[in-house]
Design an enzyme around this catalytic site. Structure first.
Site, PDB file in Angstrom:
ATOM      1  N   SER A  56     -13.542  -0.115   9.388  1.00  0.00           N
ATOM      2  CA  SER A  56     -13.081  -1.205  10.252  1.00  0.00           C
ATOM      3  C   SER A  56     -13.979  -2.432  10.117  1.00  0.00           C
ATOM      4  O   SER A  56     -13.524  -3.563  10.286  1.00  0.00           O
ATOM      5  CB  SER A  56     -13.021  -0.757  11.712  1.00  0.00           C
ATOM      6  OG  SER A  56     -14.307  -0.371  12.176  1.00  0.00           O
ATOM      7  N   ARG A  79       5.325  -4.784   0.979  1.00  0.00           N
ATOM      8  CA  ARG A  79       5.432  -3.653   1.908  1.00  0.00           C
ATOM      9  C   ARG A  79       4.101  -3.373   2.599  1.00  0.00           C
ATOM     10  O   ARG A  79       4.061  -2.635   3.577  1.00  0.00           O
ATOM     11  CB  ARG A  79       5.920  -2.408   1.166  1.00  0.00           C
ATOM     12  CG  ARG A  79       7.371  -2.517   0.690  1.00  0.00           C
ATOM     13  CD  ARG A  79       7.789  -1.271  -0.049  1.00  0.00           C
ATOM     14  NE  ARG A  79       7.777  -0.103   0.838  1.00  0.00           N
ATOM     15  CZ  ARG A  79       7.873   1.154   0.396  1.00  0.00           C
ATOM     16  NH1 ARG A  79       7.962   1.389  -0.901  1.00  0.00           N
ATOM     17  NH2 ARG A  79       7.869   2.170   1.245  1.00  0.00           N
ATOM     18  N   ASN A 163      -7.502  -8.366   4.391  1.00  0.00           N
ATOM     19  CA  ASN A 163      -8.916  -8.065   4.557  1.00  0.00           C
ATOM     20  C   ASN A 163      -9.345  -6.993   3.555  1.00  0.00           C
ATOM     21  O   ASN A 163      -8.512  -6.343   2.914  1.00  0.00           O
ATOM     22  CB  ASN A 163      -9.231  -7.673   6.000  1.00  0.00           C
ATOM     23  CG  ASN A 163      -8.534  -6.405   6.448  1.00  0.00           C
ATOM     24  OD1 ASN A 163      -8.676  -5.352   5.840  1.00  0.00           O
ATOM     25  ND2 ASN A 163      -7.770  -6.498   7.539  1.00  0.00           N
ATOM     26  N   ARG A 165     -10.582  -4.050   3.875  1.00  0.00           N
ATOM     27  CA  ARG A 165     -10.096  -2.690   4.133  1.00  0.00           C
ATOM     28  C   ARG A 165      -8.668  -2.521   3.612  1.00  0.00           C
ATOM     29  O   ARG A 165      -8.332  -1.500   3.003  1.00  0.00           O
ATOM     30  CB  ARG A 165     -10.151  -2.378   5.625  1.00  0.00           C
ATOM     31  CG  ARG A 165      -9.782  -0.941   5.964  1.00  0.00           C
ATOM     32  CD  ARG A 165      -9.793  -0.708   7.466  1.00  0.00           C
ATOM     33  NE  ARG A 165      -9.776   0.700   7.798  1.00  0.00           N
ATOM     34  CZ  ARG A 165      -9.792   1.176   9.035  1.00  0.00           C
ATOM     35  NH1 ARG A 165      -9.830   0.334  10.067  1.00  0.00           N
ATOM     36  NH2 ARG A 165      -9.772   2.482   9.259  1.00  0.00           N
ATOM     37  N   ARG A 174      -1.462   1.575  -4.993  1.00  0.00           N
ATOM     38  CA  ARG A 174      -0.807   0.946  -6.138  1.00  0.00           C
ATOM     39  C   ARG A 174      -1.471   1.200  -7.486  1.00  0.00           C
ATOM     40  O   ARG A 174      -0.902   0.871  -8.524  1.00  0.00           O
ATOM     41  CB  ARG A 174      -0.697  -0.569  -5.894  1.00  0.00           C
ATOM     42  CG  ARG A 174       0.085  -0.926  -4.632  1.00  0.00           C
ATOM     43  CD  ARG A 174       1.471  -0.323  -4.638  1.00  0.00           C
ATOM     44  NE  ARG A 174       2.164  -0.530  -3.361  1.00  0.00           N
ATOM     45  CZ  ARG A 174       3.366  -0.063  -3.086  1.00  0.00           C
ATOM     46  NH1 ARG A 174       4.031   0.652  -3.982  1.00  0.00           N
ATOM     47  NH2 ARG A 174       3.915  -0.294  -1.906  1.00  0.00           N
TER      48      ARG A 174
END
Length: 222
Positions: A56, A79, A163, A165, A174
């Site tokens: 985070s 997506r 960001n 993360r 991917r």
């Protein structure tokens, strides 16, 4: 009609040391250990929080990337919902206009090789779509309606801001062997760029992906 290859570029200037120090400072707020910040401590701290799953902290740094891909590949990229997107609009872009060269540009599927029957068939289908679009525009059908005949291989430019993360999640999805081959190609090219600019944040991802299926760095240069 123009035929081109897909590409991807990080468009933000990357100050590695600033980003590392920023993430360390923010992360240490959680532990109230700011007093432990020293010269060179940021890299070790970031490695520890990644190893512990405390990702985070990485959400506090965003990076923008420009993709040049086909519309079908763009549909997969968007997506990823924890991101912001700006994309070339087929509604407002008139591919018959002189500003856009009076023609469409398409992305060649990587598995369709030139000088084959498959390539000739694909190329003719794309040219037929372009001709249909041009004919509709000549009889004053607006671009937002004429675009309905444009092919999935139409080139589109897409800027994605996410960001750190989320970029790491993007690469896990991917670059995986099960990902669509053309999406995987552009994702691995981008991972190589991220790893080159911010190695501490992406070294674990890079090590995993170049090891999959016995691949190595040369595969990312194809």
């Amino acid at each position: 009609m123009k035929i081109t290859e897909q590409s991807v570029t990080i468009i933000d200037p990357i100050d590695k040391d600033y980003i590392y120090r920023k993430l360390e400072l923010i992360g240490r707020v959680c532990y109230k250990s700011e007093d432990k910040i020293t010269e060179g401590s940021a890299e070790q701290f970031i490695r520890r929080i990644i190893k512990s799953g405390h990702e985070s902290v990485l959400e506090h740094q965003s990076i923008s990337v420009k993709f040049i891909v086909s519309r079908s590949i763009a549909n997969q990229i968007v997506r990823h919902r924890v991101a912001s997107y700006s994309q070339e609009s087929t509604r407002y872009c008139d591919y018959n206009s002189g500003r856009l060269g009076g023609e469409i540009t398409v992305i060649r599927p990587i598995d369709i090789k030139p000088d084959t029957l498959e390539f000739d068939t694909w190329e003719q289908a794309a040219m037929d779509a372009e001709k249909a679009y041009q004919n509709l525009r000549y009889i004053d059908v607006p671009p937002e309606d004429a675009r309905e005949v444009l092919p999935h291989c139409l080139k589109t430019e897409l800027v994605m801001t996410a960001n750190i993360r989320e970029w790491r999640h993007f690469f896990r999805m991917r670059c995986a062997p099960a990902a669509h081959k053309q999406t995987r190609q552009v994702a691995k090219k981008l991972l190589k760029q991220f790893y080159g600019k911010l190695p501490v944040l992406f070294e674990d991802e890079w090590a995993e992906f170049v090891g999959w299926e016995g691949k190595n760095e040369e595969d990312d240069q194809k």
